[in-house]
Design a protein around this motif. Structure first.
Motif, short mmCIF file in Angstrom:
data_model
loop_
_atom_site.label_atom_id
_atom_site.label_comp_id
_atom_site.label_asym_id
_atom_site.label_seq_id
_atom_site.Cartn_x
_atom_site.Cartn_y
_atom_site.Cartn_z
N GLY A 57 42.93 16.41 11.01
CA GLY A 57 42.38 16.24 12.50
C GLY A 57 42.01 17.52 13.48
O GLY A 57 41.13 17.71 14.28
N SER A 58 42.89 18.62 12.85
CA SER A 58 42.90 19.79 13.64
C SER A 58 41.53 20.77 13.16
O SER A 58 41.35 21.83 13.80
CB SER A 58 44.08 20.55 13.62
N ILE A 59 40.87 20.43 12.43
CA ILE A 59 39.80 20.90 11.47
C ILE A 59 38.69 20.78 12.66
O ILE A 59 38.05 19.92 12.96
CB ILE A 59 39.29 20.57 10.22
N PRO A 60 38.31 21.99 13.37
CA PRO A 60 37.39 22.05 14.43
C PRO A 60 35.93 22.29 14.04
O PRO A 60 35.21 23.10 14.18
CB PRO A 60 37.72 23.30 15.22
N PHE A 61 35.40 21.06 13.59
CA PHE A 61 33.99 20.96 12.73
C PHE A 61 32.93 21.48 13.81
O PHE A 61 32.09 22.29 13.60
CB PHE A 61 33.68 19.63 12.40
N GLY A 62 33.09 21.10 15.06
CA GLY A 62 31.87 21.56 15.91
C GLY A 62 31.87 22.87 16.10
O GLY A 62 30.91 23.54 16.34
N LEU A 63 33.18 23.89 16.22
CA LEU A 63 33.02 25.04 16.28
C LEU A 63 32.64 25.70 14.96
O LEU A 63 31.95 26.70 14.98
CB LEU A 63 34.48 25.58 16.55
N ILE A 64 33.16 25.04 13.87
CA ILE A 64 32.72 25.76 12.64
C ILE A 64 30.93 25.66 12.32
O ILE A 64 30.50 26.58 11.97
CB ILE A 64 33.46 25.05 11.63
N LEU A 121 24.90 29.73 16.21
CA LEU A 121 24.88 29.32 17.62
C LEU A 121 25.89 29.91 18.40
O LEU A 121 25.98 29.50 19.69
CB LEU A 121 24.36 27.78 17.79
N GLY A 122 26.79 30.55 17.81
CA GLY A 122 27.73 31.26 18.62
C GLY A 122 29.04 30.10 18.84
O GLY A 122 29.09 29.38 18.09
N SER A 142 31.71 27.96 24.82
CA SER A 142 31.17 28.90 26.02
C SER A 142 30.15 28.39 26.67
O SER A 142 29.71 28.98 27.34
CB SER A 142 30.66 30.24 25.25
N ILE A 143 29.90 26.89 26.31
CA ILE A 143 28.75 26.42 26.87
C ILE A 143 29.20 25.12 27.30
O ILE A 143 30.35 24.61 26.78
CB ILE A 143 27.52 26.34 26.06
N GLY A 144 28.48 24.57 28.41
CA GLY A 144 28.68 23.06 28.56
C GLY A 144 30.09 22.81 29.21
O GLY A 144 30.80 23.81 30.04
N SER A 145 30.75 21.75 28.79
CA SER A 145 32.18 21.53 28.97
C SER A 145 33.33 22.57 28.40
O SER A 145 34.37 22.39 28.62
CB SER A 145 32.41 20.15 28.47
N GLY A 146 32.61 23.15 27.35
CA GLY A 146 33.77 24.10 26.66
C GLY A 146 34.41 23.36 25.59
O GLY A 146 35.32 23.74 24.70
N LEU A 168 25.81 19.04 21.16
CA LEU A 168 24.46 18.53 21.55
C LEU A 168 23.75 19.47 22.45
O LEU A 168 22.68 19.62 22.52
CB LEU A 168 24.49 17.07 21.84
N ARG A 169 24.78 20.00 23.61
CA ARG A 169 24.05 20.89 24.61
C ARG A 169 23.47 22.17 23.94
O ARG A 169 22.91 23.08 24.62
CB ARG A 169 25.27 21.25 25.35
N THR A 170 23.78 22.44 22.61
CA THR A 170 22.85 23.56 21.83
C THR A 170 21.49 23.39 21.65
O THR A 170 20.89 24.29 21.38
CB THR A 170 23.81 23.86 20.76
#
Length: 206
Positions: free
Chosen positions: A26-33, A40-41, A45-49, A57-59
């Motif tokens: 569960g701790s694999i941060p797929f959104g960040l990866i 896309l960085g 650092s964007i939206g809700s963090g 999706l905000r990217t």
């Protein structure tokens, strides 16, 4: 019902193993990866963090957001399926729960994770798959009626433990109820905006 709820047969070592495996999945941060891999960085650092699909999706990349949603769900399902295959049904429930916890509080990025909706669905898929259909139906009905994505998820998460209890699946119902409460806490800002009439609606711009 209460006697069934309290009649867990799992041993402590197996429960701990299931918890650790579930948390690591569960701790694999797929959104960040995925956002970093796509150039896309840092999505934090964007939206809700948040590292979840909604913030991805905000990217502006819908495919990346969809991939994040799918992977965040499947990491919980995979944890439950794998642990369940080797260690049994109760271990699968524990693994799914801790995959949810791992998503919310991932050790790799300072315990600041997502809000858990996708991983909640993934846990359901792993331990009570028919409930995913009910979740989707409720989410869709509320979304069409109100156009609030957050409210749709909150209502669905409220109904799921009740439905499981009615169907006699007390152990899963209890675990999903705890997950619902935790996710409500993670959604406290959304709940505040819903009450104040300032929550963003599906399809709204700006």
């Amino acid at each position: 019902m209460l006697s069934n709820l309290m009649s867990w047969q799992i041993t402590l070592p197996i429960a701990l193993a299931a918890a650790v495996i579930g948390y690591l999945f569960g701790s694999i941060p797929f959104g960040l990866i995925l956002t970093r891999a796509a150039g896309l960085g840092d999505v934090r650092s964007i939206g809700s963090g948040n590292i979840g699909a909604t913030n991805v999706l905000r990217t502006g990349n819908r495919k990346l957001a969809a991939a994040t949603l799918l992977l965040d769900a499947l990491k919980a399902s995979a944890a439950a399926w794998i642990v369940g295959y080797f260690l049994g049904e109760e271990a699968a429930i524990i693994a799914g729960f801790f995959a949810f916890i791992g998503h919310l509080f991932p050790v790799w990025i300072g315990f600041k994770g997502g809000k858990g909706v996708a991983t909640y669905i993934g846990t359901l898929l792993g331990v009570a798959p028919i409930m995913v259909v009910l979740f989707a139906a409720i989410w869709l009905a509320v979304a069409v009626t109100t156009r609030y994505s957050s409210l749709s998820a909150l209502v669905a998460m409220l109904v799921i433990p009740i439905a499981l209890l009615i169907l006699g699946n007390e152990k899963v119902a209890a675990v999903m109820a705890i997950m619902t409460l935790i996710s409500y806490w993670k959604h406290k800002a959304n709940i505040s905006r819903l009450m104040g009439g300032t929550e963003s609606k599906i399809g709204a711009k700006g």
